[in-house]
Design an enzyme around this catalytic site. Structure first.
Site, PDB file in Angstrom:
ATOM      1  N   TYR A 116      49.833  40.403  52.646  1.00 38.93           N
ATOM      2  CA  TYR A 116      49.263  39.133  53.119  1.00 38.93           C
ATOM      3  C   TYR A 116      49.693  38.028  52.152  1.00 38.93           C
ATOM      4  O   TYR A 116      49.519  38.157  50.938  1.00 38.93           O
ATOM      5  CB  TYR A 116      47.731  39.184  53.204  1.00 38.93           C
ATOM      6  CG  TYR A 116      47.180  37.850  53.659  1.00 38.93           C
ATOM      7  CD1 TYR A 116      47.247  37.479  55.003  1.00 38.93           C
ATOM      8  CD2 TYR A 116      46.677  36.933  52.751  1.00 38.93           C
ATOM      9  CE1 TYR A 116      46.799  36.229  55.421  1.00 38.93           C
ATOM     10  CE2 TYR A 116      46.222  35.677  53.155  1.00 38.93           C
ATOM     11  CZ  TYR A 116      46.291  35.341  54.496  1.00 38.93           C
ATOM     12  OH  TYR A 116      45.866  34.099  54.911  1.00 38.93           O
TER      13      TYR A 116
ATOM     14  N   ASP B 261      53.290  37.489  44.280  1.00 37.89           N
ATOM     15  CA  ASP B 261      52.188  36.696  44.822  1.00 37.89           C
ATOM     16  C   ASP B 261      50.906  37.152  44.132  1.00 37.89           C
ATOM     17  O   ASP B 261      50.286  38.136  44.539  1.00 37.89           O
ATOM     18  CB  ASP B 261      52.114  36.875  46.340  1.00 37.89           C
ATOM     19  CG  ASP B 261      50.976  36.064  46.963  1.00 37.89           C
ATOM     20  OD1 ASP B 261      50.137  35.528  46.200  1.00 37.89           O
ATOM     21  OD2 ASP B 261      50.917  35.983  48.198  1.00 37.89           O
TER      22      ASP B 261
ATOM     23  N   LYS C 207      43.753  30.670  44.574  1.00 36.90           N
ATOM     24  CA  LYS C 207      42.385  31.193  44.611  1.00 36.90           C
ATOM     25  C   LYS C 207      41.558  30.904  43.349  1.00 36.90           C
ATOM     26  O   LYS C 207      40.926  29.879  43.273  1.00 36.90           O
ATOM     27  CB  LYS C 207      42.416  32.681  44.959  1.00 36.90           C
ATOM     28  CG  LYS C 207      42.773  32.894  46.437  1.00 36.90           C
ATOM     29  CD  LYS C 207      42.335  34.237  46.966  1.00 36.90           C
ATOM     30  CE  LYS C 207      42.318  34.276  48.477  1.00 36.90           C
ATOM     31  NZ  LYS C 207      43.598  34.670  49.093  1.00 36.90           N
TER      32      LYS C 207
ATOM     33  N   TYR D 145      39.515  32.454  61.293  1.00 39.61           N
ATOM     34  CA  TYR D 145      39.701  33.642  62.132  1.00 39.61           C
ATOM     35  C   TYR D 145      38.478  33.927  63.001  1.00 39.61           C
ATOM     36  O   TYR D 145      37.960  35.042  63.019  1.00 39.61           O
ATOM     37  CB  TYR D 145      40.038  34.858  61.260  1.00 39.61           C
ATOM     38  CG  TYR D 145      41.437  34.789  60.694  1.00 39.61           C
ATOM     39  CD1 TYR D 145      42.525  35.160  61.479  1.00 39.61           C
ATOM     40  CD2 TYR D 145      41.672  34.305  59.420  1.00 39.61           C
ATOM     41  CE1 TYR D 145      43.822  35.067  60.988  1.00 39.61           C
ATOM     42  CE2 TYR D 145      42.971  34.216  58.917  1.00 39.61           C
ATOM     43  CZ  TYR D 145      44.035  34.603  59.714  1.00 39.61           C
ATOM     44  OH  TYR D 145      45.311  34.522  59.230  1.00 39.61           O
TER      45      TYR D 145
END
Ligand code: PLP
Length: 451
Positions: free
Chosen positions: A165, A266, A295, A32
Protein backbone atom coordinates in the site's frame (compact mmCIF):
# COMPACT_ATOMS: atom_id res chain seq x y z
CA UNK A 1 -32.90 14.16 4.05
CA UNK A 2 -32.45 15.59 0.59
CA UNK A 3 -30.40 18.67 -0.17
CA UNK A 4 -33.37 21.07 -0.07
CA UNK A 5 -34.13 20.02 3.48
CA UNK A 6 -30.55 20.56 4.62
CA UNK A 7 -30.62 23.19 7.37
CA UNK A 8 -28.88 26.50 6.66
CA UNK A 9 -25.37 26.76 8.05
CA UNK A 10 -26.32 29.89 9.99
CA UNK A 11 -28.34 27.73 12.32
CA UNK A 12 -25.69 25.03 12.74
CA UNK A 13 -24.46 26.23 16.11
CA UNK A 14 -27.82 25.36 17.61
CA UNK A 15 -28.04 21.88 16.10
CA UNK A 16 -27.96 18.83 18.30
CA UNK A 17 -25.29 16.16 17.90
CA UNK A 18 -27.89 13.97 16.23
CA UNK A 19 -28.71 16.66 13.66
CA UNK A 20 -25.01 17.16 12.92
CA UNK A 21 -24.48 13.43 12.55
CA UNK A 22 -27.47 13.27 10.22
CA UNK A 23 -25.96 16.02 8.04
CA UNK A 24 -22.62 14.20 8.11
CA UNK A 25 -24.31 10.98 7.03
CA UNK A 26 -26.18 12.70 4.21
CA UNK A 27 -23.46 14.97 2.82
CA UNK A 28 -19.94 14.20 4.01
CA UNK A 29 -17.67 11.55 2.49
CA UNK A 30 -15.60 9.51 4.91
CA UNK A 31 -12.55 7.39 3.97
CA UNK A 32 -13.44 4.28 1.98
CA UNK A 33 -17.09 4.60 2.97
CA UNK A 34 -20.30 4.28 1.01
CA UNK A 35 -22.39 7.44 0.66
CA UNK A 36 -25.60 5.49 0.08
CA UNK A 37 -25.15 2.99 2.92
CA UNK A 38 -22.56 4.64 5.17
CA UNK A 39 -21.10 3.00 8.25
CA UNK A 40 -21.94 4.93 11.43
CA UNK A 41 -19.57 7.71 12.48
CA UNK A 42 -19.01 8.89 16.05
CA UNK A 43 -18.89 12.57 16.97
CA UNK A 44 -15.69 13.60 18.75
CA UNK A 45 -15.69 16.59 21.11
CA UNK A 46 -12.01 16.62 21.98
CA UNK A 47 -9.00 14.39 22.55
CA UNK A 48 -6.14 14.51 25.02
CA UNK A 49 -3.38 12.11 25.98
CA UNK A 50 -4.47 8.69 24.71
CA UNK A 51 -8.15 9.54 25.07
CA UNK A 52 -10.75 10.42 22.46
CA UNK A 53 -13.80 12.03 24.08
CA UNK A 54 -17.07 11.45 22.24
CA UNK A 55 -19.91 13.97 22.22
CA UNK A 56 -22.08 11.21 23.70
CA UNK A 57 -19.87 11.21 26.79
CA UNK A 58 -17.73 8.09 26.31
CA UNK A 59 -14.00 8.37 26.88
CA UNK A 60 -12.13 5.99 24.56
CA UNK A 61 -8.53 4.77 24.78
CA UNK A 62 -7.11 5.24 21.29
CA UNK A 63 -5.59 2.05 19.89
CA UNK A 64 -5.11 3.42 16.37
CA UNK A 65 -3.01 6.59 16.90
CA UNK A 66 -5.35 8.13 14.31
CA UNK A 67 -4.00 5.85 11.60
CA UNK A 68 -0.41 5.49 12.82
CA UNK A 69 0.17 9.23 13.15
CA UNK A 70 -0.10 10.13 16.87
CA UNK A 71 3.04 9.40 18.87
CA UNK A 72 2.94 11.50 22.04
CA UNK A 73 -0.81 11.71 22.54
CA UNK A 74 -3.41 14.32 21.68
CA UNK A 75 -3.40 17.91 22.87
CA UNK A 76 0.22 17.73 23.98
CA UNK A 77 1.38 20.97 25.69
CA UNK A 78 4.75 21.03 23.90
CA UNK A 79 3.29 20.34 20.47
CA UNK A 80 0.54 22.91 21.09
CA UNK A 81 3.18 25.45 22.15
CA UNK A 82 5.22 24.83 18.99
CA UNK A 83 2.15 25.65 16.89
CA UNK A 84 1.29 28.77 18.85
CA UNK A 85 4.86 30.01 18.73
CA UNK A 86 5.14 29.40 14.99
CA UNK A 87 1.75 30.95 14.22
CA UNK A 88 2.83 34.16 15.97
CA UNK A 89 5.65 34.41 13.39
CA UNK A 90 3.84 33.05 10.35
CA UNK A 91 1.72 29.98 9.59
CA UNK A 92 2.88 29.71 6.03
CA UNK A 93 4.90 31.44 3.35
CA UNK A 94 5.47 30.18 -0.17
CA UNK A 95 8.56 27.97 -0.49
CA UNK A 96 9.49 29.22 -3.95
CA UNK A 97 12.26 31.75 -3.37
CA UNK A 98 11.62 31.86 0.39
CA UNK A 99 12.73 29.62 3.22
CA UNK A 100 12.51 29.58 7.03
CA UNK A 101 14.07 28.19 10.15
CA UNK A 102 11.40 25.55 10.92
CA UNK A 103 11.80 23.90 7.52
CA UNK A 104 15.60 24.05 7.61
CA UNK A 105 15.74 22.63 11.15
CA UNK A 106 13.40 19.81 10.15
CA UNK A 107 15.37 18.89 7.03
CA UNK A 108 18.60 18.87 9.05
CA UNK A 109 17.00 16.46 11.56
CA UNK A 110 15.67 14.18 8.82
CA UNK A 111 19.05 14.01 7.07
CA UNK A 112 20.80 13.26 10.37
CA UNK A 113 18.33 10.61 11.57
CA UNK A 114 17.62 8.65 8.37
CA UNK A 115 20.01 6.00 6.99
CA UNK A 116 23.24 7.28 5.44
CA UNK A 117 23.23 8.62 1.92
CA UNK A 118 19.87 10.40 2.13
CA UNK A 119 21.02 14.00 1.98
CA UNK A 120 18.41 15.93 0.01
CA UNK A 121 14.87 16.56 1.28
CA UNK A 122 11.70 17.36 -0.64
CA UNK A 123 8.81 18.41 1.64
CA UNK A 124 5.21 17.84 0.54
CA UNK A 125 1.65 17.67 1.84
CA UNK A 126 0.80 14.02 2.40
CA UNK A 127 2.08 10.48 2.22
CA UNK A 128 0.55 9.81 -1.18
CA UNK A 129 2.20 12.92 -2.57
CA UNK A 130 5.55 11.88 -1.06
CA UNK A 131 5.19 8.63 -3.02
CA UNK A 132 4.26 10.52 -6.21
CA UNK A 133 7.38 12.63 -5.66
CA UNK A 134 9.55 9.53 -5.13
CA UNK A 135 8.25 7.90 -8.32
CA UNK A 136 8.69 11.10 -10.28
CA UNK A 137 12.25 11.47 -8.94
CA UNK A 138 13.07 7.95 -10.12
CA UNK A 139 11.57 8.53 -13.56
CA UNK A 140 13.19 11.93 -14.01
CA UNK A 141 16.51 10.45 -12.86
CA UNK A 142 16.35 7.64 -15.43
CA UNK A 143 15.40 10.16 -18.11
CA UNK A 144 18.45 12.25 -17.27
CA UNK A 145 20.74 9.20 -17.21
CA UNK A 146 19.53 8.02 -20.62
CA UNK A 147 19.96 11.50 -22.08
CA UNK A 148 23.44 11.83 -20.63
CA UNK A 149 24.49 8.46 -22.09
CA UNK A 150 22.70 9.24 -25.37
CA UNK A 151 20.75 5.98 -25.06
CA UNK A 152 17.05 5.36 -25.54
CA UNK A 153 15.01 5.72 -22.34
CA UNK A 154 13.64 2.28 -21.43
CA UNK A 155 13.51 2.43 -17.65
CA UNK A 156 9.98 3.79 -17.26
CA UNK A 157 8.24 1.23 -15.04
CA UNK A 158 8.25 0.32 -11.39
CA UNK A 159 8.60 -3.05 -9.75
CA UNK A 160 6.96 -3.77 -6.43
CA UNK A 161 5.44 -6.63 -4.42
CA UNK A 162 1.80 -7.62 -4.03
CA UNK A 163 -0.02 -6.75 -0.79
CA UNK A 164 1.63 -3.32 -0.77
CA UNK A 165 0.00 0.00 0.00
CA UNK A 166 1.49 3.34 -1.04
CA UNK A 167 -1.41 5.80 -1.09
CA UNK A 168 -4.53 6.77 -2.99
CA UNK A 169 -3.39 9.17 -5.72
CA UNK A 170 -3.00 7.64 -9.18
CA UNK A 171 0.74 6.98 -9.34
CA UNK A 172 0.75 5.73 -5.74
CA UNK A 173 -2.32 3.60 -6.46
CA UNK A 174 -0.60 2.04 -9.47
CA UNK A 175 1.91 0.35 -7.12
CA UNK A 176 -0.68 -0.71 -4.52
CA UNK A 177 -1.84 -4.31 -4.47
CA UNK A 178 -3.80 -4.80 -7.71
CA UNK A 179 -6.62 -6.75 -6.01
CA UNK A 180 -7.25 -4.76 -2.83
CA UNK A 181 -6.42 -1.57 -4.77
CA UNK A 182 -9.23 -2.44 -7.22
CA UNK A 183 -6.98 -1.86 -10.22
CA UNK A 184 -9.62 -3.31 -12.55
CA UNK A 185 -11.80 -0.21 -12.06
CA UNK A 186 -9.01 2.13 -13.14
CA UNK A 187 -7.37 -0.14 -15.72
CA UNK A 188 -7.66 2.41 -18.53
CA UNK A 189 -5.79 5.17 -16.70
CA UNK A 190 -3.38 3.43 -14.32
CA UNK A 191 0.26 3.04 -15.27
CA UNK A 192 1.12 -0.65 -15.62
CA UNK A 193 3.90 -1.88 -13.37
CA UNK A 194 5.49 -5.22 -12.42
CA UNK A 195 4.39 -7.11 -9.31
CA UNK A 196 6.34 -9.81 -7.51
CA UNK A 197 4.63 -12.15 -5.02
CA UNK A 198 4.62 -10.69 -1.50
CA UNK A 199 7.37 -11.77 0.90
CA UNK A 200 6.21 -14.95 2.68
CA UNK A 201 9.04 -15.55 5.12
CA UNK A 202 7.95 -13.96 8.39
CA UNK A 203 9.90 -11.68 10.66
CA UNK A 204 11.56 -13.78 13.36
CA UNK A 205 11.39 -17.05 11.40
CA UNK A 206 14.31 -18.75 9.64
CA UNK A 207 15.15 -17.15 6.31
CA UNK A 208 14.21 -19.15 3.21
CA UNK A 209 16.20 -18.31 0.09
CA UNK A 210 13.28 -19.33 -2.13
CA UNK A 211 11.30 -16.36 -0.84
CA UNK A 212 13.04 -13.98 -3.23
CA UNK A 213 13.36 -16.29 -6.25
CA UNK A 214 10.43 -14.87 -8.22
CA UNK A 215 11.52 -11.33 -7.35
CA UNK A 216 15.02 -12.09 -8.65
CA UNK A 217 13.54 -13.52 -11.83
CA UNK A 218 11.49 -10.36 -12.44
CA UNK A 219 14.57 -8.20 -11.91
CA UNK A 220 16.60 -10.36 -14.32
CA UNK A 221 13.89 -10.38 -16.97
CA UNK A 222 12.70 -6.76 -16.86
CA UNK A 223 15.49 -4.61 -15.42
CA UNK A 224 15.90 -2.74 -18.72
CA UNK A 225 12.36 -1.41 -18.22
CA UNK A 226 12.53 -0.79 -14.48
CA UNK A 227 13.31 2.66 -13.11
CA UNK A 228 12.74 1.84 -9.46
CA UNK A 229 11.62 -0.78 -6.98
CA UNK A 230 9.27 0.37 -4.22
CA UNK A 231 8.41 -1.44 -0.98
CA UNK A 232 7.24 -0.83 2.58
CA UNK A 233 10.24 -2.02 4.65
CA UNK A 234 9.55 -4.92 7.08
CA UNK A 235 5.83 -4.19 7.59
CA UNK A 236 3.25 -4.35 4.83
CA UNK A 237 0.73 -2.22 6.71
CA UNK A 238 -2.59 -1.61 5.01
CA UNK A 239 -2.01 -4.78 2.98
CA UNK A 240 -2.53 -6.83 6.15
CA UNK A 241 0.04 -5.98 8.85
CA UNK A 242 2.43 -8.54 7.40
CA UNK A 243 5.84 -8.53 9.14
CA UNK A 244 8.45 -9.99 6.81
CA UNK A 245 12.07 -11.10 7.05
CA UNK A 246 14.85 -8.48 6.96
CA UNK A 247 16.84 -10.76 4.60
CA UNK A 248 14.13 -10.14 2.01
CA UNK A 249 14.76 -6.42 2.25
CA UNK A 250 18.53 -7.00 2.00
CA UNK A 251 17.95 -9.07 -1.13
CA UNK A 252 15.88 -6.24 -2.63
CA UNK A 253 18.73 -3.81 -2.04
CA UNK A 254 21.26 -6.20 -3.61
CA UNK A 255 19.05 -6.77 -6.67
CA UNK A 256 18.58 -3.01 -7.14
CA UNK A 257 22.36 -2.57 -7.05
CA UNK A 258 22.97 -5.46 -9.42
CA UNK A 259 20.46 -4.25 -12.01
CA UNK A 260 20.86 -0.50 -11.68
CA UNK A 261 17.36 0.04 -10.31
CA UNK A 262 16.60 2.74 -7.72
CA UNK A 263 15.38 1.52 -4.33
CA UNK A 264 12.43 3.46 -2.86
CA UNK A 265 11.62 2.70 0.79
CA UNK A 266 8.12 3.78 1.77
CA UNK A 267 8.58 4.37 5.52
CA UNK A 268 5.39 6.43 5.81
CA UNK A 269 3.87 3.93 8.27
CA UNK A 270 7.05 2.43 9.76
CA UNK A 271 9.10 5.58 10.33
CA UNK A 272 9.93 7.07 13.73
CA UNK A 273 10.22 4.01 15.91
CA UNK A 274 7.04 2.04 15.27
CA UNK A 275 8.82 -1.25 14.52
CA UNK A 276 11.42 -0.91 17.28
CA UNK A 277 14.00 0.74 14.99
CA UNK A 278 13.84 4.43 14.19
CA UNK A 279 13.38 3.41 10.53
CA UNK A 280 12.46 -0.12 9.49
CA UNK A 281 15.29 -0.19 6.90
CA UNK A 282 17.64 -0.44 9.87
CA UNK A 283 16.45 -4.04 10.49
CA UNK A 284 18.24 -4.98 7.26
CA UNK A 285 21.01 -2.44 7.71
CA UNK A 286 20.34 -0.92 4.31
CA UNK A 287 20.03 2.58 2.89
CA UNK A 288 17.46 3.19 0.18
CA UNK A 289 18.13 5.61 -2.69
CA UNK A 290 14.83 7.35 -1.97
CA UNK A 291 12.79 7.32 1.25
CA UNK A 292 9.23 8.51 1.91
CA UNK A 293 8.12 9.76 5.33
CA UNK A 294 4.69 10.94 6.50
CA UNK A 295 2.04 9.86 9.02
CA UNK A 296 3.97 10.25 12.34
CA UNK A 297 6.12 13.08 11.01
CA UNK A 298 4.15 15.77 12.89
CA UNK A 299 3.17 13.52 15.78
CA UNK A 300 -0.32 13.33 14.30
CA UNK A 301 -0.96 17.08 14.33
CA UNK A 302 -0.98 18.24 10.70
CA UNK A 303 -0.45 16.66 7.35
CA UNK A 304 3.18 16.77 6.22
CA UNK A 305 5.40 14.40 4.30
CA UNK A 306 8.97 14.23 3.08
CA UNK A 307 10.82 12.44 0.30
CA UNK A 308 14.57 12.10 0.80
CA UNK A 309 17.07 11.11 -1.86
CA UNK A 310 20.80 10.78 -2.42
CA UNK A 311 23.00 13.57 -3.66
CA UNK A 312 23.69 11.59 -6.83
CA UNK A 313 19.98 11.39 -7.71
CA UNK A 314 19.40 15.07 -6.91
CA UNK A 315 22.37 16.17 -9.02
CA UNK A 316 21.50 13.91 -11.95
CA UNK A 317 17.93 15.25 -12.02
CA UNK A 318 19.12 18.83 -11.67
CA UNK A 319 21.57 18.49 -14.55
CA UNK A 320 18.95 16.89 -16.80
CA UNK A 321 16.78 18.41 -19.50
CA UNK A 322 14.40 20.30 -17.17
CA UNK A 323 17.25 21.68 -15.08
CA UNK A 324 15.15 21.16 -11.97
CA UNK A 325 12.86 18.67 -10.29
CA UNK A 326 9.38 19.11 -11.74
CA UNK A 327 7.35 19.44 -8.56
CA UNK A 328 6.33 22.22 -6.16
CA UNK A 329 3.18 22.01 -4.03
CA UNK A 330 1.54 25.25 -2.90
CA UNK A 331 1.90 24.34 0.77
CA UNK A 332 5.43 22.94 0.44
CA UNK A 333 7.40 23.47 3.65
CA UNK A 334 4.37 24.70 5.59
CA UNK A 335 5.78 26.44 8.65
CA UNK A 336 3.17 25.23 11.16
CA UNK A 337 3.66 21.64 10.04
CA UNK A 338 7.46 21.90 10.16
CA UNK A 339 7.39 23.51 13.61
CA UNK A 340 5.22 20.79 15.11
CA UNK A 341 7.29 18.08 13.35
CA UNK A 342 10.44 19.50 14.98
CA UNK A 343 8.77 19.46 18.39
CA UNK A 344 7.50 15.91 17.87
CA UNK A 345 10.93 14.60 16.86
CA UNK A 346 12.50 16.33 19.88
CA UNK A 347 9.91 14.70 22.15
CA UNK A 348 10.68 11.29 20.67
CA UNK A 349 14.20 11.52 22.05
CA UNK A 350 13.27 13.33 25.28
CA UNK A 351 10.79 10.56 26.02
CA UNK A 352 13.26 7.79 25.10
CA UNK A 353 11.19 6.25 22.31
CA UNK A 354 13.25 3.07 22.31
CA UNK A 355 12.23 2.30 25.88
CA UNK A 356 8.60 3.29 25.16
CA UNK A 357 8.39 0.94 22.17
CA UNK A 358 10.22 -1.85 24.02
CA UNK A 359 7.77 -1.60 26.95
CA UNK A 360 4.76 -1.70 24.64
CA UNK A 361 6.21 -4.61 22.67
CA UNK A 362 6.96 -6.60 25.81
CA UNK A 363 3.41 -6.27 27.04
CA UNK A 364 1.83 -6.91 23.64
CA UNK A 365 3.87 -10.10 23.31
CA UNK A 366 2.64 -11.21 26.70
CA UNK A 367 -1.02 -10.27 26.13
CA UNK A 368 -1.65 -10.64 22.38
CA UNK A 369 0.29 -13.79 21.48
CA UNK A 370 -1.90 -16.02 23.73
CA UNK A 371 -4.85 -15.05 21.47
CA UNK A 372 -3.29 -17.50 18.98
CA UNK A 373 -5.14 -20.20 20.93
CA UNK A 374 -8.53 -18.64 20.20
CA UNK A 375 -10.63 -20.64 17.71
CA UNK A 376 -11.38 -17.53 15.69
CA UNK A 377 -7.74 -16.49 15.28
CA UNK A 378 -5.48 -17.45 12.36
CA UNK A 379 -2.43 -15.57 13.57
CA UNK A 380 -1.74 -13.09 16.35
CA UNK A 381 1.57 -11.23 16.02
CA UNK A 382 3.56 -8.35 17.47
CA UNK A 383 6.38 -6.16 16.21
CA UNK A 384 7.47 -3.06 18.10
CA UNK A 385 4.36 -1.08 19.01
CA UNK A 386 2.18 -2.93 16.48
CA UNK A 387 -0.11 -5.75 17.57
CA UNK A 388 -2.22 -7.61 14.99
CA UNK A 389 -4.85 -10.32 15.32
CA UNK A 390 -5.75 -11.94 12.02
CA UNK A 391 -9.13 -13.69 12.19
CA UNK A 392 -10.69 -16.52 10.20
CA UNK A 393 -13.69 -14.40 9.28
CA UNK A 394 -14.05 -10.80 8.20
CA UNK A 395 -15.22 -8.40 10.86
CA UNK A 396 -18.60 -6.71 10.77
CA UNK A 397 -17.19 -3.20 11.04
CA UNK A 398 -20.37 -1.47 12.28
CA UNK A 399 -21.00 -4.11 14.96
CA UNK A 400 -17.41 -4.50 16.14
CA UNK A 401 -16.91 -0.73 16.26
CA UNK A 402 -20.01 -0.33 18.42
CA UNK A 403 -18.81 -3.07 20.75
CA UNK A 404 -15.35 -1.50 21.04
CA UNK A 405 -16.90 1.86 21.93
CA UNK A 406 -18.97 0.14 24.63
CA UNK A 407 -15.71 -1.35 25.94
CA UNK A 408 -14.10 2.11 26.09
CA UNK A 409 -11.59 1.72 23.28
CA UNK A 410 -11.12 3.05 19.75
CA UNK A 411 -10.00 0.20 17.50
CA UNK A 412 -10.96 0.12 13.83
CA UNK A 413 -10.41 -3.26 12.21
CA UNK A 414 -10.53 -3.95 8.49
CA UNK A 415 -11.13 -7.17 6.59
CA UNK A 416 -10.05 -10.06 8.81
CA UNK A 417 -7.66 -7.94 10.79
CA UNK A 418 -7.99 -6.41 14.25
CA UNK A 419 -4.88 -4.44 15.04
CA UNK A 420 -3.61 -1.82 17.44
CA UNK A 421 -0.83 0.69 17.08
CA UNK A 422 -1.21 2.76 20.23
CA UNK A 423 0.42 6.13 20.97
CA UNK A 424 3.85 5.61 22.58
CA UNK A 425 2.66 7.17 25.86
CA UNK A 426 0.05 4.43 26.42
CA UNK A 427 0.37 2.99 29.95
CA UNK A 428 0.45 -0.69 30.86
CA UNK A 429 -3.10 -0.49 32.27
CA UNK A 430 -4.40 1.21 29.12
CA UNK A 431 -2.75 -1.45 26.94
CA UNK A 432 -4.44 -4.12 29.04
CA UNK A 433 -7.81 -2.45 28.40
CA UNK A 434 -7.11 -2.43 24.64
CA UNK A 435 -6.09 -6.09 24.49
CA UNK A 436 -8.92 -7.20 26.78
CA UNK A 437 -11.35 -5.48 24.44
CA UNK A 438 -9.94 -7.47 21.52
CA UNK A 439 -10.22 -10.72 23.51
CA UNK A 440 -13.81 -9.78 24.35
CA UNK A 441 -14.96 -9.14 20.75
CA UNK A 442 -13.38 -12.41 19.61
CA UNK A 443 -16.08 -14.14 21.67
CA UNK A 444 -18.89 -12.18 20.07
CA UNK A 445 -20.36 -13.81 16.94
CA UNK A 446 -22.19 -10.60 16.04
CA UNK A 447 -18.87 -8.87 15.44
CA UNK A 448 -17.98 -11.17 12.54
CA UNK A 449 -19.50 -12.02 9.19
CA UNK A 450 -20.82 -15.54 8.74
CA UNK A 451 -18.91 -16.44 5.55
C1 PLP B 1 -0.74 5.86 4.77
C2 PLP B 1 0.32 5.47 3.81
C3 PLP B 1 0.53 6.19 2.62
C4 PLP B 1 -0.33 7.35 2.21
O1 PLP B 1 -0.24 8.43 3.06
P1 PLP B 1 -1.42 9.55 3.07
O2 PLP B 1 -0.92 10.59 3.99
O3 PLP B 1 -2.65 8.85 3.54
O4 PLP B 1 -1.55 10.03 1.66
C5 PLP B 1 1.56 5.77 1.80
N1 PLP B 1 2.33 4.71 2.13
C6 PLP B 1 2.17 4.01 3.26
C7 PLP B 1 3.08 2.86 3.57
C8 PLP B 1 1.14 4.33 4.13
O5 PLP B 1 0.94 3.60 5.24
Amino acid sequence: MNKKQTPLHSSFSTLSTNDLLQFDKDNVWHPYTSMSAPLPTYMVDRADGVHIHLASGEQLIDGMSSWWSVLHGYNHPKLNAALVEQSAKMSHVMFGGLTHQSAITLCEKLIRLTPTGLDKVFLSDSGSVAVEVAMKMALQYQHAVAAKNATKLTKTKLLTVKNGYHGDTFAAMSVCDPVTGMHQIFEQVLMQHYFAPPPQCKFGEAWQLEDAVELSRLFAQHHHEIAAFIIEPIVQGTGGMRFYHPEYLKTCRALCDQYNVLFIADEIATGFGRTGKLFACEWADISPDIMCLGKTLTGGYITLAATLCSEHIANTISQGEAGCFMHGPTFMGNALACAVANASIDLLFENNWQQQVADIEKQLIQDILPLNCHHRVVDARVLGSIGAVECKQSVNVAAIQKRFVELGVWIRPFGQLIYIIPPLITTAAQLTTLVNAIAEVLNDDNCFTTN
